[in-house]
Design a protein around this motif. Structure first.
Motif, PDB file in Angstrom:
ATOM      1  N   ALA A  17      12.914  52.885  29.042  1.00 16.25           N
ATOM      2  CA  ALA A  17      13.582  51.844  28.251  1.00 16.25           C
ATOM      3  C   ALA A  17      13.385  52.087  26.758  1.00 16.25           C
ATOM      4  CB  ALA A  17      13.057  50.470  28.648  1.00 16.25           C
ATOM      5  N   ALA A  18      12.179  52.511  26.368  1.00 17.08           N
ATOM      6  CA  ALA A  18      11.903  52.772  24.951  1.00 17.08           C
ATOM      7  C   ALA A  18      12.721  53.951  24.447  1.00 17.08           C
ATOM      8  CB  ALA A  18      10.411  53.031  24.738  1.00 17.08           C
ATOM      9  N   TYR A  19      12.823  55.011  25.244  1.00 16.18           N
ATOM     10  CA  TYR A  19      13.650  56.144  24.836  1.00 16.18           C
ATOM     11  C   TYR A  19      15.120  55.722  24.753  1.00 16.18           C
ATOM     12  CZ  TYR A  19       9.605  59.152  25.844  1.00 16.18           C
ATOM     13  OH  TYR A  19       8.369  59.746  25.857  1.00 16.18           O
ATOM     14  N   GLY A  20      15.556  54.908  25.704  1.00 12.08           N
ATOM     15  CA  GLY A  20      16.929  54.417  25.673  1.00 12.08           C
ATOM     16  C   GLY A  20      17.192  53.584  24.428  1.00 12.08           C
ATOM     17  N   GLU A  21      16.227  52.762  24.046  1.00  7.54           N
ATOM     18  CA  GLU A  21      16.371  51.948  22.839  1.00  7.54           C
ATOM     19  C   GLU A  21      16.417  52.844  21.598  1.00  7.54           C
ATOM     20  OE1 GLU A  21      16.894  48.768  20.308  1.00  7.54           O
ATOM     21  OE2 GLU A  21      17.167  48.905  22.474  1.00  7.54           O
ATOM     22  N   ALA A  22      15.585  53.884  21.574  1.00  4.90           N
ATOM     23  CA  ALA A  22      15.595  54.823  20.444  1.00  4.90           C
ATOM     24  C   ALA A  22      16.964  55.497  20.329  1.00  4.90           C
ATOM     25  CB  ALA A  22      14.495  55.866  20.608  1.00  4.90           C
ATOM     26  N   ILE A  23      17.550  55.831  21.471  1.00  6.56           N
ATOM     27  CA  ILE A  23      18.876  56.459  21.481  1.00  6.56           C
ATOM     28  C   ILE A  23      19.933  55.460  21.012  1.00  6.56           C
ATOM     29  CG2 ILE A  23      20.674  57.398  23.004  1.00  6.56           C
ATOM     30  CD1 ILE A  23      18.280  58.702  24.596  1.00  6.56           C
ATOM     31  N   ARG A  24      19.821  54.213  21.446  1.00 13.47           N
ATOM     32  CA  ARG A  24      20.782  53.196  20.991  1.00 13.47           C
ATOM     33  C   ARG A  24      20.678  52.976  19.482  1.00 13.47           C
ATOM     34  NH1 ARG A  24      19.687  51.515  25.988  1.00 13.47           N
ATOM     35  NH2 ARG A  24      17.859  50.270  25.516  1.00 13.47           N
ATOM     36  N   MET A  25      19.439  53.020  18.962  1.00 13.96           N
ATOM     37  CA  MET A  25      19.229  52.807  17.526  1.00 13.96           C
ATOM     38  C   MET A  25      19.733  53.994  16.702  1.00 13.96           C
ATOM     39  SD  MET A  25      15.515  50.929  17.538  1.00 13.96           S
ATOM     40  CE  MET A  25      15.396  50.992  15.772  1.00 13.96           C
ATOM     41  N   ASP A  26      19.583  55.205  17.246  1.00 13.03           N
ATOM     42  CA  ASP A  26      20.039  56.409  16.550  1.00 13.03           C
ATOM     43  C   ASP A  26      20.572  57.403  17.579  1.00 13.03           C
ATOM     44  OD1 ASP A  26      20.564  58.622  15.015  1.00 13.03           O
ATOM     45  OD2 ASP A  26      18.516  58.852  14.259  1.00 13.03           O
ATOM     46  N   PRO A  27      21.828  57.264  17.953  1.00  9.75           N
ATOM     47  CA  PRO A  27      22.383  58.125  18.996  1.00  9.75           C
ATOM     48  C   PRO A  27      22.447  59.605  18.631  1.00  9.75           C
ATOM     49  CG  PRO A  27      24.073  56.653  18.100  1.00  9.75           C
ATOM     50  CD  PRO A  27      22.776  56.290  17.456  1.00  9.75           C
ATOM     51  N   TYR A  28      22.208  59.919  17.374  1.00  4.72           N
ATOM     52  CA  TYR A  28      22.263  61.315  16.936  1.00  4.72           C
ATOM     53  C   TYR A  28      20.879  61.954  16.806  1.00  4.72           C
ATOM     54  CZ  TYR A  28      27.035  59.990  16.093  1.00  4.72           C
ATOM     55  OH  TYR A  28      28.323  59.522  16.262  1.00  4.72           O
ATOM     56  N   ASP A  29      19.851  61.293  17.331  1.00  4.43           N
ATOM     57  CA  ASP A  29      18.481  61.822  17.287  1.00  4.43           C
ATOM     58  C   ASP A  29      18.261  62.717  18.507  1.00  4.43           C
ATOM     59  OD1 ASP A  29      15.781  62.381  17.250  1.00  4.43           O
ATOM     60  OD2 ASP A  29      15.138  60.293  17.388  1.00  4.43           O
ATOM     61  N   PRO A  30      18.263  64.035  18.320  1.00  5.94           N
ATOM     62  CA  PRO A  30      18.109  64.915  19.479  1.00  5.94           C
ATOM     63  C   PRO A  30      16.745  64.782  20.148  1.00  5.94           C
ATOM     64  CG  PRO A  30      17.980  66.187  17.451  1.00  5.94           C
ATOM     65  CD  PRO A  30      18.383  64.786  17.075  1.00  5.94           C
ATOM     66  N   GLU A  31      15.716  64.453  19.375  1.00  6.18           N
ATOM     67  CA  GLU A  31      14.372  64.327  19.950  1.00  6.18           C
ATOM     68  C   GLU A  31      14.292  63.177  20.948  1.00  6.18           C
ATOM     69  OE1 GLU A  31      11.858  66.369  19.735  1.00  6.18           O
ATOM     70  OE2 GLU A  31      12.659  67.670  18.165  1.00  6.18           O
TER      71      GLU A  31
END
Length: 86
Positions: A17-31
């Motif tokens: 869920a945390a990784y998903g939230e990080a992706i939602r916040m910045d969908p262009y973050d490859p990490e």
């Protein structure tokens, strides 16, 4: 919450869920995409892991893709280091 810390604590659902939230916040973050791919791989969720890896690789600079692929391959073979805090 920090996905890497949650993963180290064994709370894989919260880490995902945390990784998903990080992706939602910045969908262009490859990490963030790579971290999700690694988590999914460690859980044996191969199809989902490869989708997340493909997403990550499309976002990494060309000269960084090989290292990202190596990291994923090590994780898939069980040789990767534990996740680092993000």
């Amino acid at each position: 919450a920090n996905g890497g810390v949650l993963e180290l604590q064994g709370d894989f659902a919260a880490a995902e869920a945390a990784y998903g939230e990080a992706i939602r916040m910045d969908p262009y973050d490859p990490e963030a995409h790579l971290s999700l791919a690694l988590l999914l791989s460690r859980q044996g969720r191969t199809v989902e892991a490869h989708k997340a890896l493909d997403d990550a690789l499309s976002l990494f600079a060309p000269d960084e893709r090989t290292e990202a692929q190596r990291t994923f391959a090590r994780a898939s073979s069980g040789l990767a280091n534990p996740p680092t805090a993000r």
